[in-house]
Scaffold this active site. Sequence first.
Site, PDB file in Angstrom:
ATOM      1  N   PHE A 106     -33.339 -72.275-107.103  1.00 36.83           N
ATOM      2  CA  PHE A 106     -32.067 -72.395-107.031  1.00 36.83           C
ATOM      3  C   PHE A 106     -31.296 -70.820-106.961  1.00 36.83           C
ATOM      4  CE2 PHE A 106     -32.748 -70.965-111.665  1.00 36.83           C
ATOM      5  CZ  PHE A 106     -31.549 -69.997-111.680  1.00 36.83           C
ATOM      6  N   CYS A 161     -35.322 -63.015-108.952  1.00 42.11           N
ATOM      7  CA  CYS A 161     -36.859 -62.704-109.158  1.00 42.11           C
ATOM      8  C   CYS A 161     -37.347 -61.224-109.329  1.00 42.11           C
ATOM      9  CB  CYS A 161     -37.693 -63.310-107.865  1.00 42.11           C
ATOM     10  SG  CYS A 161     -37.202 -62.581-106.369  1.00 42.11           S
ATOM     11  N   GLU A 191     -40.946 -65.309-119.043  1.00 45.33           N
ATOM     12  CA  GLU A 191     -39.860 -64.722-118.065  1.00 45.33           C
ATOM     13  C   GLU A 191     -38.589 -65.351-118.757  1.00 45.33           C
ATOM     14  OE1 GLU A 191     -39.808 -66.875-113.988  1.00 45.33           O
ATOM     15  OE2 GLU A 191     -38.898 -64.947-113.341  1.00 45.33           O
TER      16      GLU A 191
HETATM   17  P1  NAD Z   1     -38.413 -74.000-110.226  1.00 46.67           P
HETATM   18  O1  NAD Z   1     -40.060 -73.613-110.226  1.00 46.67           O
HETATM   19  O2  NAD Z   1     -38.040 -74.746-111.251  1.00 46.67           O
HETATM   20  O3  NAD Z   1     -38.046 -74.732-108.907  1.00 46.67           O
HETATM   21  C1  NAD Z   1     -38.217 -74.342-107.730  1.00 46.67           C
HETATM   22  C2  NAD Z   1     -38.534 -75.581-106.732  1.00 46.67           C
HETATM   23  O4  NAD Z   1     -39.670 -76.216-107.176  1.00 46.67           O
HETATM   24  C3  NAD Z   1     -37.384 -76.323-106.662  1.00 46.67           C
HETATM   25  O5  NAD Z   1     -37.091 -76.737-105.011  1.00 46.67           O
HETATM   26  C4  NAD Z   1     -37.729 -77.424-107.638  1.00 46.67           C
HETATM   27  O6  NAD Z   1     -37.148 -78.740-107.114  1.00 46.67           O
HETATM   28  C5  NAD Z   1     -39.294 -77.880-107.142  1.00 46.67           C
HETATM   29  N1  NAD Z   1     -39.965 -78.214-108.475  1.00 46.67           N
HETATM   30  C6  NAD Z   1     -39.232 -78.125-109.814  1.00 46.67           C
HETATM   31  N2  NAD Z   1     -39.982 -78.685-110.546  1.00 46.67           N
HETATM   32  C7  NAD Z   1     -41.201 -79.229-109.965  1.00 46.67           C
HETATM   33  C8  NAD Z   1     -42.456 -79.969-110.222  1.00 46.67           C
HETATM   34  N3  NAD Z   1     -42.566 -80.249-111.647  1.00 46.67           N
HETATM   35  N4  NAD Z   1     -43.177 -80.090-109.394  1.00 46.67           N
HETATM   36  C9  NAD Z   1     -42.870 -80.071-107.894  1.00 46.67           C
HETATM   37  N5  NAD Z   1     -41.751 -79.296-107.507  1.00 46.67           N
HETATM   38  C10 NAD Z   1     -40.943 -78.964-108.799  1.00 46.67           C
HETATM   39  O7  NAD Z   1     -37.828 -72.636-109.990  1.00 46.67           O
HETATM   40  P2  NAD Z   1     -36.130 -72.475-110.290  1.00 46.67           P
HETATM   41  O8  NAD Z   1     -35.928 -72.597-111.622  1.00 46.67           O
HETATM   42  O9  NAD Z   1     -35.445 -73.149-109.160  1.00 46.67           O
HETATM   43  O10 NAD Z   1     -36.324 -70.877-109.534  1.00 46.67           O
HETATM   44  C11 NAD Z   1     -36.261 -69.539-110.401  1.00 46.67           C
HETATM   45  C12 NAD Z   1     -37.741 -69.259-110.411  1.00 46.67           C
HETATM   46  O11 NAD Z   1     -38.092 -68.735-109.176  1.00 46.67           O
HETATM   47  C13 NAD Z   1     -38.062 -68.081-111.521  1.00 46.67           C
HETATM   48  O12 NAD Z   1     -39.145 -68.170-112.091  1.00 46.67           O
HETATM   49  C14 NAD Z   1     -38.153 -67.023-110.425  1.00 46.67           C
HETATM   50  O13 NAD Z   1     -38.726 -65.862-110.635  1.00 46.67           O
HETATM   51  C15 NAD Z   1     -38.613 -67.496-109.288  1.00 46.67           C
HETATM   52  N6  NAD Z   1     -38.307 -66.841-107.872  1.00 46.67           N
HETATM   53  C16 NAD Z   1     -39.403 -66.053-107.551  1.00 46.67           C
HETATM   54  C17 NAD Z   1     -39.267 -65.351-106.237  1.00 46.67           C
HETATM   55  C18 NAD Z   1     -40.105 -64.481-105.850  1.00 46.67           C
HETATM   56  O14 NAD Z   1     -40.034 -63.965-104.727  1.00 46.67           O
HETATM   57  N7  NAD Z   1     -41.444 -64.094-106.327  1.00 46.67           N
HETATM   58  C19 NAD Z   1     -38.045 -65.336-105.798  1.00 46.67           C
HETATM   59  C20 NAD Z   1     -36.801 -66.189-106.243  1.00 46.67           C
HETATM   60  C21 NAD Z   1     -37.178 -66.940-107.421  1.00 46.67           C
END
Ligand code: NAD
Length: 505
Positions: free
Chosen positions: A157, A289, A390
């Site tokens: 998101f 991130c 985190e």
């Molecule tokens: P999230 O892991 O909750 O969701 C990411 C994606 O996975 C979304 O499209 C979501 O629909 C899907 N998803 C969620 N739960 C799932 C499940 N149980 N099974 C399968 N798919 C699922 O992450 P978020 O809250 O949207 O984003 C924040 C996180 O992303 C933070 O941990 C941040 O550090 C990380 N992030 C990392 C980077 C990087 O470059 N390493 C960049 C941006 C964000």
Amino acid sequence: MNMPTEHKLDTVSLYINGQRAAASGTRYGDVTNPATGAIIRQVPFCTAADIDAAVRAATAALPEWSAWPAVRRSRVLQKFLQLLQANAKELAGLITEENGKTFADALGEVQRGSEVVEFACGIPQLLKGEYSENVGPGVDCHTLRQSVGVCAGITPFNFPVMVPLWMLPVAIACGNTFILKPSEKDPSPALRMAELLKEAGLPDGVFNVVHGDKEAVDAILAHPGISAVSFVGSTPIARYIYETGAKHGKRVQALGGAKNHMVVLPDADVDYAADAVIGAAYGAAGERCMAISVVVAVGDVADALVQTIRHKARKVRVGPGMQEGVDMGPLVTCAHRDKVAGYIESGVAEGATLALDGRGVSIPGHDQGFFLGTTLFDHVTPQMKIYREEIFGPVLSVVRVETLEAAIDLVNAQAFANGAAIFTSSGGAARRFEEEVQIGMVGVNVPIPVPLAFYSFGGWKNSLFGDLHVHGVEAVKFYTRTKAVTTRWPNQSTPKPSFSMPVLG
Ligand code: NAD
């Protein structure tokens, strides 16, 4: 998540084969405006049948698209780049509306994403193979970089435009077709980008958008028609995507969460370091991130540093992202704001010193918005939950250590390894830090060392599962397969093919 409500809210469309489409299922999620707390539209949660429809469109488009000369694919991306720039304000407005970050920050996000499109426009140069003449008598060898097939992207998101743009420009430039599943929390910018790609001349079916939660993601991971999956999100889901995708024979890169440390040495300029950490810790309400979530204060810099950070953090103006003069918007959802507030309670309970408390912030006219003010903890220890996990919100922890060596040990002991920075006036200390930290992206007097699009982006350890980073040349490797071709054109002087292993050279 809930069923469609009585009042008719707009439903976000899917985008399949060059047009908006409806989903086949009955489950929907609410998309909220974090500044007001209002539900503004609904997003359909796709079923396996919807994913299959997208894969069929992407598969049908693949032969023609991958056969286009790279230079012709590049021209579509050049036009897309112009359209992104022309529509940057509209895209940024959508980001602020659904994600909450400030409009200025959202415009910056569109710009950083566009830079990957700029990089991908150079694809004819990036796809060049290798050639060796006479690897044996009359035998030549060359390599080709060919597309992988139908690729999918699953994104978080916090950057609804930039993170999809880490993936899709390079993927399609390499001749693949692509299916994007953006975050269900802020799905609309992805759809707008699909329309801009079509306007840029992208053939139907090359780029598709689906929506949803675990059900949609699992259908992507299991679909035999998808060859590669790029994921960015939290660590537990990244690990799951990597393992499940690999089990289904897919190429996977899965970027996870982070806990980025900023080490401040006693010889650093305290005011400069404090200014740097304010933007890095509280920008986008800490939902980056590469946000700094831990300051490691070395030796006697700690008292002055904490005092200066506290002074500056109090001045951060919190409010709705579209309002002029606001530095920090709300958090993305009510549940996430409450989770972050729960971490503040936990820090207090575990004995950290709460130097600044962001709970209870109230924004006139936005009582239902998901706001939290800047929060600062001092005397945090590595055993505390606020240090280990985190938080992904505007909560900064300060850990005090005595030496540079202890600071490096602390950075290296954690499971996350996305980014780390050092603030110092000593070249020797900076060089040692750069060499010894086990971290993917390192900053020297730069708090958020995000590599530009022509370098690759990615962490180590629990911040990245897989071998290759996003954008830059590593992305070209991820989205292509190498083929090595050995050639002989026999003539009278060519040795006859031999029965045993030939000895060349
Ligand atoms: P999230 O892991 O909750 O969701 C990411 C994606 O996975 C979304 O499209 C979501 O629909 C899907 N998803 C969620 N739960 C799932 C499940 N149980 N099974 C399968 N798919 C699922 O992450 P978020 O809250 O949207 O984003 C924040 C996180 O992303 C933070 O941990 C941040 O550090 C990380 N992030 C990392 C980077 C990087 O470059 N390493 C960049 C941006 C964000």
